[in-house]
Design an enzyme around this catalytic site. Structure first.
Site, PDB file in Angstrom:
ATOM      1  N   ALA A   1      41.195  36.301  51.186  1.00 35.64           N
ATOM      2  CA  ALA A   1      40.181  35.428  51.767  1.00 35.64           C
ATOM      3  C   ALA A   1      39.752  34.428  50.694  1.00 35.64           C
ATOM      4  CB  ALA A   1      38.985  36.262  52.212  1.00 35.64           C
TER       5      ALA A   1
ATOM      6  N   GLY B   1      42.960  39.769  52.066  1.00 31.92           N
ATOM      7  CA  GLY B   1      43.274  39.183  53.368  1.00 31.92           C
ATOM      8  C   GLY B   1      44.750  38.834  53.492  1.00 31.92           C
TER       9      GLY B   1
ATOM     10  N   GLU C   1      46.368  41.840  54.507  1.00 29.53           N
ATOM     11  CA  GLU C   1      45.930  42.157  55.878  1.00 29.53           C
ATOM     12  C   GLU C   1      46.705  41.323  56.898  1.00 29.53           C
ATOM     13  OE1 GLU C   1      41.732  41.672  54.668  1.00 29.53           O
ATOM     14  OE2 GLU C   1      41.414  43.623  55.629  1.00 29.53           O
TER      15      GLU C   1
ATOM     16  N   GLU D   1      39.758  44.184  47.119  1.00 26.08           N
ATOM     17  CA  GLU D   1      38.375  43.893  47.532  1.00 26.08           C
ATOM     18  C   GLU D   1      37.332  44.693  46.762  1.00 26.08           C
ATOM     19  OE1 GLU D   1      40.922  43.968  49.560  1.00 26.08           O
ATOM     20  OE2 GLU D   1      40.716  42.511  51.180  1.00 26.08           O
TER      21      GLU D   1
HETATM   22  N1  3HC Z   1      39.569  32.586  46.785  1.00 25.50           N
HETATM   23  C1  3HC Z   1      39.202  31.434  46.189  1.00 25.50           C
HETATM   24  N2  3HC Z   1      39.706  31.031  45.012  1.00 25.50           N
HETATM   25  C2  3HC Z   1      40.618  31.810  44.428  1.00 25.50           C
HETATM   26  C3  3HC Z   1      41.045  33.014  44.997  1.00 25.50           C
HETATM   27  C4  3HC Z   1      40.486  33.405  46.234  1.00 25.50           C
HETATM   28  N3  3HC Z   1      40.846  34.523  46.855  1.00 25.50           N
HETATM   29  N4  3HC Z   1      41.963  33.574  44.178  1.00 25.50           N
HETATM   30  C5  3HC Z   1      42.107  32.749  43.150  1.00 25.50           C
HETATM   31  N5  3HC Z   1      41.304  31.673  43.292  1.00 25.50           N
HETATM   32  C6  3HC Z   1      41.199  30.533  42.396  1.00 25.50           C
HETATM   33  C7  3HC Z   1      40.658  30.921  41.035  1.00 25.50           C
HETATM   34  O1  3HC Z   1      39.250  30.919  41.014  1.00 25.50           O
HETATM   35  C8  3HC Z   1      41.257  29.871  40.134  1.00 25.50           C
HETATM   36  O2  3HC Z   1      40.462  28.729  40.272  1.00 25.50           O
HETATM   37  P1  3HC Z   1      40.254  27.734  39.024  1.00 25.50           P
HETATM   38  O3  3HC Z   1      41.625  27.260  38.662  1.00 25.50           O
HETATM   39  O4  3HC Z   1      39.355  26.694  39.568  1.00 25.50           O
HETATM   40  O5  3HC Z   1      39.630  28.569  37.949  1.00 25.50           O
HETATM   41  C9  3HC Z   1      42.600  29.581  40.787  1.00 25.50           C
HETATM   42  O6  3HC Z   1      42.498  30.069  42.126  1.00 25.50           O
HETATM   43  C10 3HC Z   1      43.769  30.271  40.119  1.00 25.50           C
HETATM   44  O7  3HC Z   1      43.465  31.659  39.979  1.00 25.50           O
HETATM   45  P2  3HC Z   1      43.849  32.479  38.678  1.00 25.50           P
HETATM   46  O8  3HC Z   1      43.467  31.717  37.463  1.00 25.50           O
HETATM   47  O9  3HC Z   1      43.286  33.833  38.867  1.00 25.50           O
HETATM   48  O10 3HC Z   1      45.448  32.479  38.786  1.00 25.50           O
HETATM   49  P3  3HC Z   1      46.484  33.603  38.365  1.00 25.50           P
HETATM   50  O11 3HC Z   1      47.815  33.025  38.653  1.00 25.50           O
HETATM   51  O12 3HC Z   1      46.165  34.125  37.017  1.00 25.50           O
HETATM   52  O13 3HC Z   1      46.233  34.810  39.377  1.00 25.50           O
HETATM   53  C11 3HC Z   1      45.890  35.860  41.515  1.00 25.50           C
HETATM   54  C12 3HC Z   1      46.534  34.673  40.735  1.00 25.50           C
HETATM   55  C13 3HC Z   1      46.555  37.161  41.106  1.00 25.50           C
HETATM   56  C14 3HC Z   1      46.124  35.598  42.960  1.00 25.50           C
HETATM   57  C15 3HC Z   1      44.387  35.928  41.186  1.00 25.50           C
HETATM   58  O14 3HC Z   1      43.837  34.649  41.374  1.00 25.50           O
HETATM   59  C16 3HC Z   1      43.592  36.888  42.029  1.00 25.50           C
HETATM   60  O15 3HC Z   1      43.601  38.071  41.755  1.00 25.50           O
HETATM   61  N6  3HC Z   1      42.870  36.355  43.039  1.00 25.50           N
HETATM   62  C17 3HC Z   1      41.922  37.111  43.811  1.00 25.50           C
HETATM   63  C18 3HC Z   1      42.573  38.024  44.768  1.00 25.50           C
HETATM   64  C19 3HC Z   1      41.531  38.740  45.585  1.00 25.50           C
HETATM   65  O16 3HC Z   1      40.596  39.316  45.086  1.00 25.50           O
HETATM   66  N7  3HC Z   1      41.729  38.721  46.908  1.00 25.50           N
HETATM   67  C20 3HC Z   1      40.854  39.409  47.805  1.00 25.50           C
HETATM   68  C21 3HC Z   1      39.848  38.452  48.285  1.00 25.50           C
HETATM   69  S1  3HC Z   1      38.655  39.251  49.277  1.00 25.50           S
HETATM   70  C22 3HC Z   1      39.352  39.382  50.802  1.00 25.50           C
HETATM   71  O17 3HC Z   1      40.487  39.057  50.964  1.00 25.50           O
HETATM   72  C23 3HC Z   1      38.458  39.901  51.869  1.00 25.50           C
HETATM   73  C24 3HC Z   1      39.215  40.199  53.135  1.00 25.50           C
HETATM   74  O18 3HC Z   1      39.482  41.575  53.182  1.00 25.50           O
HETATM   75  C25 3HC Z   1      38.364  39.836  54.353  1.00 25.50           C
END
Ligand code: 3HC
Ligand code: NAI
Length: 682
Positions: A62, A101, A104, A124
């Site tokens: 998400a 997500g 998912e 999450e």
């Molecule tokens: N939403 C918004 N922005 C995100 C994001 C997300 N899910 N994931 C990454 N970004 C952004 C980062 O903030 C960063 O922004 P910036 O360049 O402005 O600082 C940019 O994308 C690049 O991210 P990274 O520097 O972390 O890039 P990497 O290549 O090192 O890592 C990744 C990539 C492994 C995908 C890592 O970004 C990550 O772990 N992201 C989060 C994943 C996550 O937690 N997903 C679950 C979200 S909650 C959800 O899905 C709820 C659902 O169940 C309803």
């Protein structure tokens, strides 16, 4: 350009997501997916659908930036339901990471194909929430509760091979042929029954409740204090016991409750804070890091050895220097022993151990470090010694090499000034044990060149550290803030709190250890000189009594053979006698006062650090404490925690306790923000 595009390849509709940087499932992406499914259903010529992503990854989850804002339709659960209900089979073609997500969505698809390097997970809980689009309900239906539990509860992703083994992925694609292999799979499944994750019950079973209970019991200590894992257990139980619809309702309730809570707010702050910390202010645009092909290290003691391991593990050759053969042999043996212990736990292979050790060159000759690209000094903490070492380094090591010091407190500018290349000098402050602790304070000297700084940040990332830039000040960010906390811990015991009471308040707050436990672990005699000792503090007296901490079986606490601690009557008496001799009245002190006096001065020091420009941003200070000192992540770090408490409350507390906090100087930034009702973190 649209974030979701479609094109036909024979009778297969290829749906491509292209929303850089990580294809987060923001509102436009969600709507695009709904439209694509409608297009597939509305076109008789389409017999199957592939969802694939452009760029570096499949959907990374998400869009976290949308959290806390009003939800834009369609919601992610709606999107997942829509994909799953599609009358035509849908294939998820996964590369990079399918997270949250993203996974998912993949679980709602009827088939999943992934490249071998892909990673799939539900992170999450790391954001203080649980999956909210069916992850806790579909995953156990696809892989079983036992395999789903660690994925949901720890948030750690699994690799594609493991995902295939547990049934999460149907097929592995070639690393570079995902699109073609997904197309072949799509063509194969046309006309076959579509497996619908939400309708499955074949992987659910009688033993699910027991599997969940066993996992919860085994990991209780690791999960203590965090709300999300507990909710994850509830949601997994619902998956096993309830219908899909009821399970989804339960998941939704838990998800929304957590999302609105303090822990999730704090952990989302941590997510963005970690990424912000990697950004360096005031560096000329276009500055690129220099290549570091080899590293020299001075000192093979506690820190030198640990620092070396970081580079060896990352495949960077290290030459390590000591003064005497015996110390060198000891240092090298410790490195090997540490690696072998890791191998014994199955976390590296014996071949990995040998590969790392082959990259290590022990030496007694400084000339052997002459061609290293970076030299890190980790010798004794005395300015005279550091200066001597840097003078010799400057004369011996090639001119464009970076010279770094691991000093804990000394002035990096003063050390740099002894060399002919202060622009190439930097502080790299590792934390003990240096091969384990994630934090690296990168100390930017007055003259440190931009490229040197950028190189250090890139190198930190390469060796898996979380780097934070600090200015030059006594103790940099972390240790400087630790000092007022320790001063207050010492004062509190003299006023009548026991060391165990003080420690317990911080344990209950969520720290893994209190200040007195930490002192016992590190050794009471750090900085103690038996020649000059004069019974001038409780700690000195305890050292004089031979109570040197855990290593001698006694410090602030008594320790048994298995290092179990018990409060010590002897120490209690030493403290009481000392207080009496110094006219300090003892009283019983409440837990609130203990917490306020330990943490408010620490926050105040953080604010002074910010005010003086020694930290780039408040969130950097949080990252230091979260990664270097065990500050509980679910409170977001000291500055975020202070925001949560209210800065006016912190200031009022500092004023209330002012007469008991020696040398207190309330930060004007803190006072200003408190008066204006502002926060450190926006
Ligand atoms: N939403 C918004 N922005 C995100 C994001 C997300 N899910 N994931 C990454 N970004 C952004 C980062 O903030 C960063 O922004 P910036 O360049 O402005 O600082 C940019 O994308 C690049 O991210 P990274 O520097 O972390 O890039 P990497 O290549 O090192 O890592 C990744 C990539 C492994 C995908 C890592 O970004 C990550 O772990 N992201 C989060 C994943 C996550 O937690 N997903 C679950 C979200 S909650 C959800 O899905 C709820 C659902 O169940 C309803
Ligand atoms: P240590 O005493 O374990 O190791 C220092 C080593 O340096 C010794 O083995 C000594 O023989 C060697 N040495 C001394 N002079 C030398 C020289 N001229 N050439 C080559 N080797 C030399 O000390 P430790 O704990 O490793 O500390 C080293 C530095 O790291 C200090 O500046 C300390 O403040 C800093 N530091 C220590 C931390 C800790 O928790 N121990 C944490 C962060 C930084």
């Amino acid at each position: 350009m649209s974030v979701i595009t479609t094109r036909r390849e024979g009778d297969v509709l290829i749906v491509t997501a292209d929303s850089p940087p990580v294809n987060a499932l923001g509102a436009a992406v969600r709507q695009g997916l709904i439209d694509a499914i409608a297009e597939a259903e509305g076109d008789d010529a389409v017999k199957a659908v592939i969802i694939i992503a452009a760029g570096r990854t499949f959907f990374a989850g998400a869009d976290i930036t949308e959290f806390g804002k009003p939800l834009a339709e369609p919601s992610l659960p709606t999107v997942c339901d829509r994909i799953e209900a599609c009358a035509k089979p849908v294939v998820a073609a996964i590369h990079g990471t399918a997270l949250g997500g993203g996974l998912e969505v993949a679980l709602a698809c009827h088939y999943r194909i992934a490249v071998p390097s892909a990673r799939l997970g539900l992170p999450e809980v790391k954001l203080g929430i649980i999956p909210g689009a069916g992850g806790t309900q579909r995953l156990p239906r696809v892989v079983g509760v036992e395999a789903a539990t660690p994925i949901v509860v720890t948030g750690s992703p699994v690799g594609a091979a493991k995902a295939q083994a547990i049934g999460l992925v149907d097929r592995l694609a070639g690393e570079t042929t995902l699109a073609a292999d997904a197309l072949a799979l799509a063509q194969e499944i046309i006309g076959k029954p579509r497996p619908v994750s939400s309708e499955r019950r074949d992987r659910l079973g009688q033993n699910d409740a027991q599997a969940i209970t066993e996992y919860r019991t085994k990991n209780a200590r690791k999960l203590a204090g965090f709300e999300a894992p507990e909710a994850a257990f509830e949601a997994l139980t619902a998956a096993s016991e309830l219908s899909f619809a009821d399970g989804m309702a339960r998941e939704g309730e838990l998800f929304h409750r957590l999302l609105a809570g303090d822990q999730s707010r704090a952990l989302r702050h941590v997510f963005f804070a970690e990424r912000a910390a990697a950004k360096v202010d005031g560096v000329a645009a276009g500055t690129t890091p220099a290549a570091i092909g080899s590293v020299g290290i001075l000192g093979a003691g506690t820190m030198g050895g640990g620092i070396a391991m970081n580079f060896l593990s990352a495949g960077v050759p290290v030459t390590i220097l000591e003064r005497e053969q015996a110390a060198l042999d000891r240092g090298v043996a410790t490195i090997r022993r540490n690696y072998e212990a890791t191998a014994a736990k199955g976390r590296m292979t014996p071949d990995d151990v040998e590969r790392a050790m082959r990259l290590l060159t022990p030496t007694l000759n400084l000339e052997d470090l002459a061609n290293c690209d970076l030299v890190i000094e980790a010798v004794f903490e005395l300015m005279a010694i550091k200066k001597d070492v840097f003078r010799r380094l400057d004369a011996t090591i090639k001119k464009d090499a970076i010279l770094a010091t691991n000093t804990s407190f000394l002035n990096v500018d003063e050390i740099a000034a002894i060399t002919s290349r202060p622009e190439n000098v930097i502080g790299l402050h590792f934390f003990s044990p240096a091969n384990v602790m994630k934090l690296l304070e990168v100390v930017r000297g007055e003259k440190t060149a931009d490229q040197v700084l950028v190189t250090a940040m890139a190198l930190a990332k390469k060796i898996g550290k979380v780097a934070v830039v600090s200015g030059v000040c006594h103790g940099f960010i972390g240790n400087r803030m630790l000092v007022p906390r320790q001063d207050q811990a010492d004062a509190l015991v003299l006023e009548g709190a026991s060391p165990a009471e003080v420690d317990q308040v911080l344990l209950d707050f969520g720290f893994p250890m209190g200040p007195f436990q930490m002192t016992d672990l590190a050794g009471m005699d750090i900085g103690w000189d038996p020649e000059k000792t004069a019974s001038s503090t409780v700690r000195e007296i305890l050292c004089e009594m031979g109570r040197l901490g855990q290593k001698s079986g006694a410090g602030y606490y008594d320790y048994d053979a298995s290092r179990k601690r018990t409060p010590s009557d002897v120490v209690g008496k030493v403290i009481r006698d000392f207080a009496t001799a110094h006219n300090i009245p003892q009283r019983s002190i409440g837990r609130d006062e203990i917490l306020e006096r330990l943490l408010y001065p620490l926050v105040n020091e953080g604010s002074l650090i910010l005010e003086e420009g020694m930290a780039q941003r408040a969130s950097d200070i949080d990252i230091v404490w979260l990664n270097g000192y065990g500050w509980p992540a679910y409170t977001g770090g000291p500055m975020f925690w202070a925001d949560t408490v209210g800065l006016d409350t912190v200031v009022a507390g500092l004023r209330r306790h002012a007469d008991k906090i020696d040398g207190l100087r309330i930060s004007s930034l803190l006072e200003k923000k408190a008066a204006a009702g502002e926060r450190f973190n926006a």
